[in-house]
Enzyme design. Structure first.
Site, PDB file in Angstrom:
ATOM      1  N   CYS A 270      72.047  33.610 124.789  1.00 30.93           N
ATOM      2  CA  CYS A 270      71.872  32.158 124.605  1.00 30.93           C
ATOM      3  C   CYS A 270      72.922  31.378 125.398  1.00 30.93           C
ATOM      4  O   CYS A 270      74.102  31.401 125.062  1.00 30.93           O
ATOM      5  CB  CYS A 270      71.957  31.854 123.109  1.00 30.93           C
ATOM      6  SG  CYS A 270      72.081  30.117 122.699  1.00 30.93           S
TER       7      CYS A 270
ATOM      8  N   CYS B  62      74.864  28.730 123.451  1.00 34.44           N
ATOM      9  CA  CYS B  62      75.789  29.412 122.533  1.00 34.44           C
ATOM     10  C   CYS B  62      77.081  29.772 123.262  1.00 34.44           C
ATOM     11  O   CYS B  62      78.183  29.589 122.729  1.00 34.44           O
ATOM     12  CB  CYS B  62      75.171  30.695 121.971  1.00 34.44           C
ATOM     13  SG  CYS B  62      73.660  30.443 121.016  1.00 34.44           S
TER      14      CYS B  62
END
Length: 104
Positions: free
Chosen positions: A29, A32
């Site tokens: 991600c 993230c």
């Protein structure tokens, strides 16, 4: 340094009575990874005042299922063992810090 939360230890931490911040993330991600440095810095700044850590949704999934997390990054904020706030999507360090300060 940010704590590493897993299914084995996250409930104990949440129920400890202190402010707990859980960053739900995954290696693949991008957003993230972009907030990871802020999480690390906040963990150092609030050491002893709040438990701040990361929960990898690819390795563990009980927490994400319990709180119906559908997208990452999601940051869950707990106080006194209860969910107090939630941030979905990438956020600035200042925004995360403001939420932590409001709970302390």
């Amino acid at each position: 340094m940010a704590l590493k939360f897993t299914d084995a230890n996250v409930k104990e931490e949440i129920n400890s009575g202190k402010v707990v911040v859980v960053d739900l993330w995954a290696e693949w991600c991008g957003p993230c990874r972009s907030i990871a440095p802020a999480i690390e810095e906040l963990a150092a700044e609030y050491e002893g005042k709040a438990a701040i850590g990361k929960y990898n949704v690819d390795e563990d999934n009980e927490l994400s299922s319990e709180y119906s997390v559908r997208s990452i990054p999601t940051i869950l904020f707990f106080k006194d063992g209860k969910l107090a706030d939630k941030q979905v999507g990438a956020s600035s360090k200042a925004a995360i810090k403001a939420k932590i300060d409001a709970l302390l």
